[in-house]
Design an enzyme around this catalytic site. Structure first.
Site, short mmCIF file in Angstrom:
data_model
loop_
_atom_site.label_atom_id
_atom_site.label_comp_id
_atom_site.label_asym_id
_atom_site.label_seq_id
_atom_site.Cartn_x
_atom_site.Cartn_y
_atom_site.Cartn_z
N HIS A 32 0.83 -1.20 0.00
CA HIS A 32 0.00 0.00 0.00
C HIS A 32 0.87 1.26 0.00
O HIS A 32 0.63 2.20 -0.78
CB HIS A 32 -0.91 0.00 1.23
CG HIS A 32 -1.63 1.29 1.47
ND1 HIS A 32 -2.94 1.50 1.09
CD2 HIS A 32 -1.22 2.47 2.03
CE1 HIS A 32 -3.30 2.73 1.40
NE2 HIS A 32 -2.28 3.33 1.99
N GLU A 33 1.87 1.30 0.87
CA GLU A 33 2.72 2.48 0.96
C GLU A 33 3.54 2.68 -0.31
O GLU A 33 3.76 3.81 -0.76
CB GLU A 33 3.65 2.36 2.18
CG GLU A 33 2.93 2.33 3.52
CD GLU A 33 2.05 3.54 3.76
OE1 GLU A 33 2.38 4.63 3.23
OE2 GLU A 33 1.04 3.42 4.46
N GLU A 75 -5.77 7.06 -1.41
CA GLU A 75 -5.62 5.94 -0.49
C GLU A 75 -6.37 4.71 -0.98
O GLU A 75 -5.91 3.58 -0.83
CB GLU A 75 -6.10 6.33 0.90
CG GLU A 75 -5.29 7.43 1.58
CD GLU A 75 -3.85 7.02 1.84
OE1 GLU A 75 -3.57 5.81 1.91
OE2 GLU A 75 -3.00 7.93 1.98
#
Length: 422
Positions: free
Chosen positions: A278-279, A358
């Protein structure tokens, strides 16, 4: 007139506080839809009864304090102006030195100290509640150390910004906002570059990741994502918090992959890889660059609007606010209050953009790892560790949520079809 403004400001603040209290503790509904009962997004399936109660209590208190803190800042600046304190700070600075840069250093110091004292109760109450509910385990000494680091970093940054802005205000009264923006561009970019290597280590100790097998897997993912990172760092956060986090920040050679030690302790390897994917998505999708570019564009418009509001209000209410002139240091609290107002009321828009990014990062992580089970358990554990609401009230989401709600994230994972699914 000045006294009336102060009284009205205090009364409006109290009224706002009562309305927000009623909204959060009486009117707002944070339960999940009935059709999702028993699903992966139902907190009763992964949180104990006590955790559910504590989650509601802590979330309501935390967001109540958050809603109160920003208007409190506006009230503080109003009182600083109408009482003549800002004008007094300016006079003291002018008596000490005739040089603008020195006057800025002195004035900003007075204002920063008074501001720190005024806002300290909010900071301390938030800290005490985070300890009470088991989110933080930081000692008062450690917390105060971080507060003082915040103060001095903020003070030094404010000196640079204020000295530059008020200098261009006097040099170009009509176009100062544009020249201030031109100065802001390299400053903001440089700050993003130096944060991971200069500022972050002031707060915590960073070391190379001890688990070399995990580091190998993370760096393999980073290489696939073309992230120029040679090491993965872990930071000791367990002395301060029980929450979890991981991130990739910096630009170019300053890029760093960082894991909190609490994340390493509480999550499995597969769950950590989901978080890291995700990051890394933010880097792959250029979210940092897009964010900086968007912020700079918004800053250009914001400074233009700020210049209009600052001159109009300072001229119309010059005597009431006890401002020498709109481009003198005594107007700084008005400038800061207007800036805070603009940021607060634009936050729902910026948060929508942040939540979109996000969400795309969550999808990237699922596509890369193809591990729905690890993603579900990761989000559930993050909810437990932070005592977060799965489905927060609407106003909370609008003003404070830069990520999709846990309800939205968990349902997205549940509905995602992996490559091995029919």
């Amino acid at each position: 007139m000045s006294r009336k403004w102060a009284i009205r400001g205090i009364l409006l603040y109290i009224l706002f506080g009562l309305v927000m209290y009623a909204y959060l503790f009486v009117w707002a509904d944070s339960t999940i839809p009935e059709n999702l009962s028993g699903s992966v997004a139902d907190p009763s399936t992964f949180m104990t009864e006590r955790e559910l109660v504590l989650s509601e209590e802590y979330s309501n208190i935390r967001y109540f304090l958050s809603f109160l803190s920003t208007p409190y800042e506006w009230l503080f600046y109003l009182i600083i102006l109408v009482t003549g304190a800002s004008k007094l700070f300016e006079n003291w600075a002018q008596k000490i030195s005739r040089f603008h840069a020195i006057q800025s250093v002195i004035y900003v110091f007075y204002l920063s100290v008074v501001s720190f004292i005024a806002i300290f109760p909010f900071q301390y109450i938030s800290h005490r509640f985070s300890i009470k509910y088991g989110i933080s385990n930081e000692t008062f000494q450690s917390w105060m150390k971080d507060e003082m680091i915040d103060f001095w970093i903020g003070y030094i940054s404010m000196i640079i910004i204020v000295a530059a802005i008020y200098w261009v205000m006097k040099k170009s009264p009509k176009r100062w906002w544009f020249y201030a923006w031109l100065l802001f561009v390299p400053y903001a970019t440089f700050f993003v570059f130096i944060q991971p290597i200069v500022i972050d280590p002031l707060y915590n100790d960073f070391t190379s990741l001890q688990d070399k097998e995990l580091e190998k897997d993370i760096l393999a993912m980073a290489e696939e994502a073309n992230i120029p990172a040679e090491h993965v760092y872990q930071v000791n956060m367990s002395d301060k918090t029980n929450a979890m986090n991981a991130y990739v920040n910096g630009i170019g050679s300053s890029s760093r992959i960082v894991l909190w030690d609490t994340t390493l302790e509480k999550l499995s390897k597969d769950e950590i890889l989901v978080i890291m994917a995700h990051e890394m998505a933010h880097y792959v999708k250029k979210h940092l660059y897009i964010g900086v570019a968007g912020y700079l564009v918004a800053a250009l418009f914001g400074l233009w609007l700020l210049s209009k509001l600052l001159t109009r209000i300072s001229h119309k209410y010059k005597d009431t606010l006890k401002i020498t002139n709109w481009n003198q240091l005594s107007s700084l609290p008005l400038l800061l209050a207007l800036l805070s107002l603009m940021l607060f009321f634009s936050s729902p828009v910026s948060n929508v953009i942040a939540r979109y990014q996000e969400k795309s990062a969550d999808l990237y992580a699922l596509e890369l790892t193809q591990d729905k089970e690890a993603a579900v358990s990761t989000f559930q554990k993050l909810t437990q560790a932070g005592l977060s609401q799965v489905n927060p009230p609407t106003l909370v989401k609008w003003f404070f949520y830069t990520h999709p709600t846990m309800l939205e994230r968990l349902m997205m994972v549940d509905e995602f079809e992996t490559s091995d699914q029919p």
